[in-house]
Motif scaffolding. Structure first.
Motif, PDB file in Angstrom:
ATOM      1  N   LEU A   1     -10.119  -7.746   1.745  1.00  0.00           N
ATOM      2  CA  LEU A   1      -8.686  -7.777   1.991  1.00  0.00           C
ATOM      3  C   LEU A   1      -7.939  -6.831   1.051  1.00  0.00           C
ATOM      4  O   LEU A   1      -6.976  -6.166   1.450  1.00  0.00           O
ATOM      5  N   LEU A   2      -8.419  -6.748  -0.200  1.00  0.00           N
ATOM      6  CA  LEU A   2      -7.719  -5.963  -1.226  1.00  0.00           C
ATOM      7  C   LEU A   2      -8.275  -4.550  -1.384  1.00  0.00           C
ATOM      8  O   LEU A   2      -7.761  -3.778  -2.200  1.00  0.00           O
ATOM      9  N   LYS A   3      -9.272  -4.194  -0.619  1.00  0.00           N
ATOM     10  CA  LYS A   3      -9.918  -2.892  -0.765  1.00  0.00           C
ATOM     11  C   LYS A   3      -8.900  -1.765  -0.682  1.00  0.00           C
ATOM     12  O   LYS A   3      -8.069  -1.715   0.232  1.00  0.00           O
ATOM     13  N   GLY A   4      -8.959  -0.864  -1.646  1.00  0.00           N
ATOM     14  CA  GLY A   4      -8.070   0.297  -1.646  1.00  0.00           C
ATOM     15  C   GLY A   4      -6.714   0.046  -2.265  1.00  0.00           C
ATOM     16  O   GLY A   4      -5.921   0.973  -2.424  1.00  0.00           O
TER      17      GLY A   4
ATOM     18  N   ARG B   1       0.817  -1.217   0.000  1.00  0.00           N
ATOM     19  CA  ARG B   1       0.000   0.000   0.000  1.00  0.00           C
ATOM     20  C   ARG B   1       0.855   1.274   0.000  1.00  0.00           C
ATOM     21  O   ARG B   1       0.338   2.366  -0.266  1.00  0.00           O
ATOM     22  N   HIS B   2       2.131   1.154   0.285  1.00  0.00           N
ATOM     23  CA  HIS B   2       3.015   2.319   0.294  1.00  0.00           C
ATOM     24  C   HIS B   2       3.611   2.618  -1.083  1.00  0.00           C
ATOM     25  O   HIS B   2       4.404   3.550  -1.226  1.00  0.00           O
ATOM     26  N   TYR B   3       3.232   1.834  -2.095  1.00  0.00           N
ATOM     27  CA  TYR B   3       3.795   2.010  -3.430  1.00  0.00           C
ATOM     28  C   TYR B   3       2.684   2.329  -4.431  1.00  0.00           C
ATOM     29  O   TYR B   3       1.529   1.939  -4.250  1.00  0.00           O
ATOM     30  N   ASP B   4       3.071   3.054  -5.480  1.00  0.00           N
ATOM     31  CA  ASP B   4       2.117   3.466  -6.510  1.00  0.00           C
ATOM     32  C   ASP B   4       2.062   2.419  -7.620  1.00  0.00           C
ATOM     33  O   ASP B   4       3.062   2.167  -8.296  1.00  0.00           O
ATOM     34  N   PHE B   5       0.887   1.816  -7.794  1.00  0.00           N
ATOM     35  CA  PHE B   5       0.693   0.836  -8.860  1.00  0.00           C
ATOM     36  C   PHE B   5      -0.330   1.335  -9.884  1.00  0.00           C
ATOM     37  O   PHE B   5      -0.952   0.537 -10.579  1.00  0.00           O
ATOM     38  N   SER B   6      -0.483   2.642  -9.965  1.00  0.00           N
ATOM     39  CA  SER B   6      -1.523   3.187 -10.833  1.00  0.00           C
ATOM     40  C   SER B   6      -1.010   3.600 -12.203  1.00  0.00           C
ATOM     41  O   SER B   6      -1.804   3.851 -13.109  1.00  0.00           O
ATOM     42  N   HIS B   7       0.320   3.670 -12.378  1.00  0.00           N
ATOM     43  CA  HIS B   7       0.846   4.168 -13.649  1.00  0.00           C
ATOM     44  C   HIS B   7       1.805   3.169 -14.304  1.00  0.00           C
ATOM     45  O   HIS B   7       1.403   2.267 -15.009  1.00  0.00           O
ATOM     46  N   GLN B   8       3.103   3.330 -14.061  1.00  0.00           N
ATOM     47  CA  GLN B   8       4.100   2.537 -14.774  1.00  0.00           C
ATOM     48  C   GLN B   8       4.182   1.089 -14.288  1.00  0.00           C
ATOM     49  O   GLN B   8       4.519   0.198 -15.046  1.00  0.00           O
TER      50      GLN B   8
END
Length: 344
Positions: free
Chosen positions: A276-279, A243-250
């Motif tokens: 469990l995976l919400k957010g 959750r501390h990392y950005d998985f929305s782009h690259q």
């Protein structure tokens, strides 16, 4: 000295090649020349490095070799998937799987001979741990199959747990992505892991590759019954790190979820997984289980998997059912077992 006793140049990063150049009395720039021969021109013998002086090649050849080795055997599926067998470690060979799919050509590479993780559903885990592959062993799988030049993607989803051999995996990724190496985009590489937390954080911090997390159960007790590593690396802690990392782009995050009939495939399980995976910005890959000997596990039927997928999508979690490939040659998920030198 025979090639078997020499040190392999394949798999070396530019820093390591600079050390080799200095050791052999060559200028620093010779490291990039060697890298070009190894990873771009893909030569098979040190003597083919013709822009190095004859003396330099002779000195280099005393201790080093290119270190490439062709597959020992192969098996081709009716769907075009090809499983290749390579020399491994500790008497246990390793397998890599080539998967063509329209405009994609993916190679599933191994990082270990065997595995320490002991997952109940995995043939690799059943054979125990026989040794870590080197970066050269990993890169050799990429460079030495006949389809090497046409590959579009690499997945570290073969034999072994990549986070249990992280230094070699990171060196291999460096070779794959550096301009002096194969110059691939990190977006063409996916690393699958059970989630060794310290090592996973290092992978996330030091690379931009995609990540796939083996989940397979929405609750700790059920996951631990299938994957003993749940006790040491709880899934909730792994997800908290992610959750501390950005998985929305690259970079993309995938959740791997093998489905077993009557065990983890009800709509209640789907709802628990969604909670469990919400957010978390991820997609869920639902995977059919392929039977392995002496296992009481069996796959969910198609209608159950479809209902599970649809329920996750309704709850806002992107989910797809992965197409199964290579089952007829034991090349599908969880089936890779290698071959012992003592096997017939």
């Amino acid at each position: 000295m025979t090639d078997d006793a020499k040190i392999s140049l394949t798999g070396m990063t530019i820093d390591r090649l600079q050390e080799v150049a200095a050791e052999c009395g060559m200028p620093r720039f010779a490291a990039r020349q060697m890298a070009d021969w190894l990873y771009v021109k893909r030569i098979a013998d040190v003597d083919d490095m013709t822009n190095l002086s004859k003396k330099a090649r002779e000195t280099l050849s005393r201790r080093y070799c290119v270190g490439r080795a062709a597959p020992k055997a192969s098996a081709r599926s009716v769907d075009g998937t090809v499983k290749y067998l390579f020399d491994g470690k500790g008497g246990r060979d390793v397998e890599a799987v080539y998967i063509p799919d329209r405009d994609r050509a993916t190679l599933c590479v191994s990082s270990q001979a065997g595995c320490r993780m002991g997952c109940k559903f995995c043939m690799t885990g059943r054979q125990g741990f026989h040794g870590n592959l080197t970066a050269g062993d990993i890169i050799n799988q990429v460079l030495s199959i006949p389809e090497s030049e046409s590959l579009t993607n690499i997945v570290f989803m073969g034999m072994g747990e990549p986070m249990d051999n992280l230094d070699a995996v990171l060196d291999a990724i460096t070779v794959l992505t550096s301009p002096w190496g194969l110059a691939w985009s990190p977006k063409r590489i996916t690393v699958s892991t059970i989630g060794k937390i310290t090592e996973l954080k290092r992978l996330l911090d030091e690379t931009k590759v995609h990540v796939a997390i083996s989940v397979h159960a929405p609750s700790a007790p059920l996951r631990e019954s299938l994957m003993p590593v749940e006790k040491a690396y709880p899934l909730k802690s792994v997800l908290e790190l992610l959750r501390h990392y950005d998985f929305s782009h690259q970079r993309r995050l995938s959740v791997e979820y093998i489905m077993w009939g009557g065990l983890n495939d009800t709509l209640r399980h789907a709802q628990s997984l969604a909670r469990l995976l919400k957010g978390l910005d991820c997609r869920v890959n639902l995977i059919r289980f392929h039977a392995i000997p002496d296992s009481d596990l069996h796959t969910s039927d198609d209608s159950t998997m479809t209902a599970f997928r649809d329920r996750l999508n309704e709850l806002g979690i992107t989910a797809t059912i992965r197409t199964s490939r290579g089952e007829d040659i034991a090349a599908a998920c969880g089936m890779l077992a290698g071959k012992s030198k003592n096997d017939s």
